[in-house]
Design an enzyme around this catalytic site. Structure first.
Site, mmCIF file in Angstrom:
data_model
loop_
_atom_site.group_PDB
_atom_site.id
_atom_site.type_symbol
_atom_site.label_atom_id
_atom_site.label_comp_id
_atom_site.label_asym_id
_atom_site.label_seq_id
_atom_site.Cartn_x
_atom_site.Cartn_y
_atom_site.Cartn_z
ATOM 1 N N HIS A 122 0.862 -1.344 0.092
ATOM 2 C CA HIS A 122 0.153 -0.232 -0.260
ATOM 3 C C HIS A 122 1.294 1.325 -0.013
ATOM 4 C CE1 HIS A 122 -3.109 2.844 1.596
ATOM 5 N NE2 HIS A 122 -3.655 2.439 1.359
ATOM 6 N N ASP A 199 2.453 -4.595 7.936
ATOM 7 C CA ASP A 199 1.365 -3.999 8.030
ATOM 8 C C ASP A 199 0.287 -4.899 7.953
ATOM 9 O OD1 ASP A 199 -0.752 -2.772 6.731
ATOM 10 O OD2 ASP A 199 0.176 -1.688 5.511
ATOM 11 N N GLN A 202 -4.499 -4.740 6.593
ATOM 12 C CA GLN A 202 -5.873 -6.029 5.174
ATOM 13 C C GLN A 202 -5.685 -7.029 6.114
ATOM 14 O OE1 GLN A 202 -8.333 -5.903 3.296
ATOM 15 N NE2 GLN A 202 -6.863 -3.882 3.493
ATOM 16 N N LYS A 225 -11.057 -1.376 9.163
ATOM 17 C CA LYS A 225 -10.909 -2.847 8.950
ATOM 18 C C LYS A 225 -10.778 -3.828 9.545
ATOM 19 C CE LYS A 225 -7.834 -1.147 5.043
ATOM 20 N NZ LYS A 225 -7.291 -0.597 4.909
ATOM 21 N N CYS A 363 -4.508 2.594 -3.910
ATOM 22 C CA CYS A 363 -3.340 2.990 -3.330
ATOM 23 C C CYS A 363 -2.250 1.812 -3.896
ATOM 24 C CB CYS A 363 -3.382 3.095 -1.476
ATOM 25 S SG CYS A 363 -4.852 4.352 -1.405
HETATM 26 C C1 LIG Z 1 -6.200 0.106 4.531
HETATM 27 C C2 LIG Z 1 -5.041 0.282 4.225
HETATM 28 C C3 LIG Z 1 -3.271 0.449 5.096
HETATM 29 C C4 LIG Z 1 -3.876 2.290 5.256
HETATM 30 O O1 LIG Z 1 -4.555 1.877 6.091
HETATM 31 P P1 LIG Z 1 -5.061 3.693 7.025
HETATM 32 O O2 LIG Z 1 -6.592 3.141 7.909
HETATM 33 O O3 LIG Z 1 -5.571 4.131 5.977
HETATM 34 O O4 LIG Z 1 -4.173 3.972 7.075
HETATM 35 C C5 LIG Z 1 -2.131 0.638 4.777
HETATM 36 N N1 LIG Z 1 -1.878 -0.638 4.181
HETATM 37 C C6 LIG Z 1 -3.331 -1.725 3.806
HETATM 38 C C7 LIG Z 1 -2.944 -3.157 3.191
HETATM 39 C C8 LIG Z 1 -3.773 -1.316 4.027
HETATM 40 O O5 LIG Z 1 -4.921 -2.353 3.485
#
Ligand SMILES: *Cc1c(COP(=O)(O)O)cnc(C)c1O
Length: 405
Positions: A122, A199, A202, A225, A363
């Site tokens: 992302h 990260d 997701q 999320k 993104c």
């Molecule tokens: C949604 C997402 C982000 C960003 O999350 P925010 O809540 O917008 O800060 C980063 N990495 C992944 C894999 C995502 O799905």
């Protein structure tokens, strides 16, 4: 508790609304999840009954709010199996957490040091690191992926060396649904003494990571999320990093003030939580974690895999439809295009039929560049979606195809 889809759907008020005269079919869960009544209630309860600032007052409301806020931290610690509650730092979300760590590393990295990212990140796990490299003279290396949308592990191994200081990858790709082998990625990084940031934005709605078992240095995610509110998330960092990294926001005096008032935690996590935090958001995040655990992550995973399998099979029956992200380890995200049709046009037509999908680069522009496409249509499923909704999507896509070709 047996998986009762109708009961689950009844928990989500938004799922009974109509869009353009059709029942809403919400398939944009990778962008944000919907919220169950239990989470909405916790927000209303906070503002109706014990709204107060935390850590600062002896009065009853402030103590109740503090207990609920710190209680949520403990709940989240337990959920992710962090060693200490103060290793959980509340942030505004994944993006904020990554920027906090990148800022800290600007004082650690030297010119010529190397940091490693994956090809399927992302933007929020790319841009802060590029900014860091500009500032420090460190070098950004990229783990490539293959046509299936799977990272090439042998290439990753080749990138690792004594120069590697940090590796940062997503657990699950939001654009492809690929589940990355983070345990193996961490293990390899350890062998050269590099730190790892995962990260988890997701992944946290689909699986329950065990942070101690993973032995990861940093783990970031967003509440929104995983059925929680927007504007709140966590940065897990191992205690040693919490002590090593400089604070991100607020002046020295803010930090001194927080330290001054501290009674229980020596510096962490308040060092990184300058200012009045999102108290209500944190409490509601805790409620969301309770909600998901009551259903059970194994149940969620099993059910979502069913949706994924069915959607993949049905969509592939449409002639000219191509799915991006076809690796063996996948979560319930289907990214696709139909030959000769722009993804935006498909998204617009299916919205007219009440179906919410995302179109564009999600993104993750480097992934789109890799496939040489402008973007995809992305249907991302949650545990409250149904097989009937998959059928509605497939029929709508067929209709869109007929209208557009
Ligand atoms: C949604 C997402 C982000 C960003 O999350 P925010 O809540 O917008 O800060 C980063 N990495 C992944 C894999 C995502 O799905």
């Amino acid at each position: 508790m047996p998986f009762n889809i109708q009961k689950i759907r009844n928990d989500f008020p938004i799922l009974s609304r109509k869009v353009n005269g059709y029942p809403l079919v919400y398939l944009d869960n990778a962008a944000t999840s919907q919220k169950p009544q239990q989470v909405i209630d916790s927000i209303v309860d906070y503002y109706s009954n014990y709204n107060a600032n935390i850590h600062r007052g002896v009065h009853t409301l402030s103590q109740e709010a503090t207990d609920a806020y710190e209680g949520a931290r403990q709940k989240i610690q337990t959920h992710f199996n962090a060693k200490e509650a103060y290793e959980i730092i509340f942030t505004a979300g994944t993006t904020h957490g990554i920027n906090l760590v990148a800022n800290g590393f600007s004082e650690i990295l030297k010119k010529g040091d190397e940091i490693i990212v994956s090809a399927m990140e992302h933007h929020s796990n790319i841009v802060p690191w590029q900014m860091l490299c500009e500032k420090t003279g460190a070098i950004l290396k990229v783990i490539p992926m293959n046509k299936e949308g799977v990272l090439i592990f042998s290439e990753y191994e080749k990138l690792l060396s004594e120069k590697t200081k940090l590796v940062f990858v997503n657990h699950i790709s939001n654009a492809l649904g690929t589940i990355n082998p983070i345990a193996e990625i961490i293990e390899k990084a350890r062998q050269v003494g590099a730190a790892v940031l995962v990260d988890g934005a997701q992944s946290c709605s689909h699986v329950k990571p065990d942070l101690q078992k993973l032995d990861v240095d940093f783990y970031v995610t967003s509440a929104h999320k995983m059925c929680g509110p927007t504007g709140v998330g966590i940065l897990y960092m191992k205690e040693e990093w919490g002590n090593k990294l400089p604070p991100y926001q607020g002046g020295g005096e803010m930090i001194a003030e927080v330290t001054f008032e501290k009674t229980t935690y020596a510096g962490l996590p308040h060092k990184f939580e300058a200012g009045t935090p999102n108290i209500c958001g944190v409490i509601a995040f805790g409620a969301a974690i309770d909600y998901l655990n009551a259903i059970g992550f194994e149940e969620i995973e099993k059910y979502e895999n069913e949706l994924l399998k069915y959607a993949t099979q049905k969509l592939l029956e449409i002639e000219g439809l191509k799915i991006y992200g076809t690796g063996p380890e996948k979560t319930s995200v289907v990214s696709f295009n139909i030959e000769g049709i722009h993804p935006y046009d498909i998204g617009t037509i299916v919205d007219k039929l009440g179906i919410a999908v995302r179109t564009g680069h999600h993104c993750a522009q480097p992934i789109m560049d890799f496939y040489k496409i402008p973007g995809t249509v992305r249907a991302s499923f949650a545990f409250y979606n149904t097989l009937e909704e998959v059928d509605a999507l497939v029929n709508a896509v067929k209709k869109a195809k007929m209208m557009l070709s």
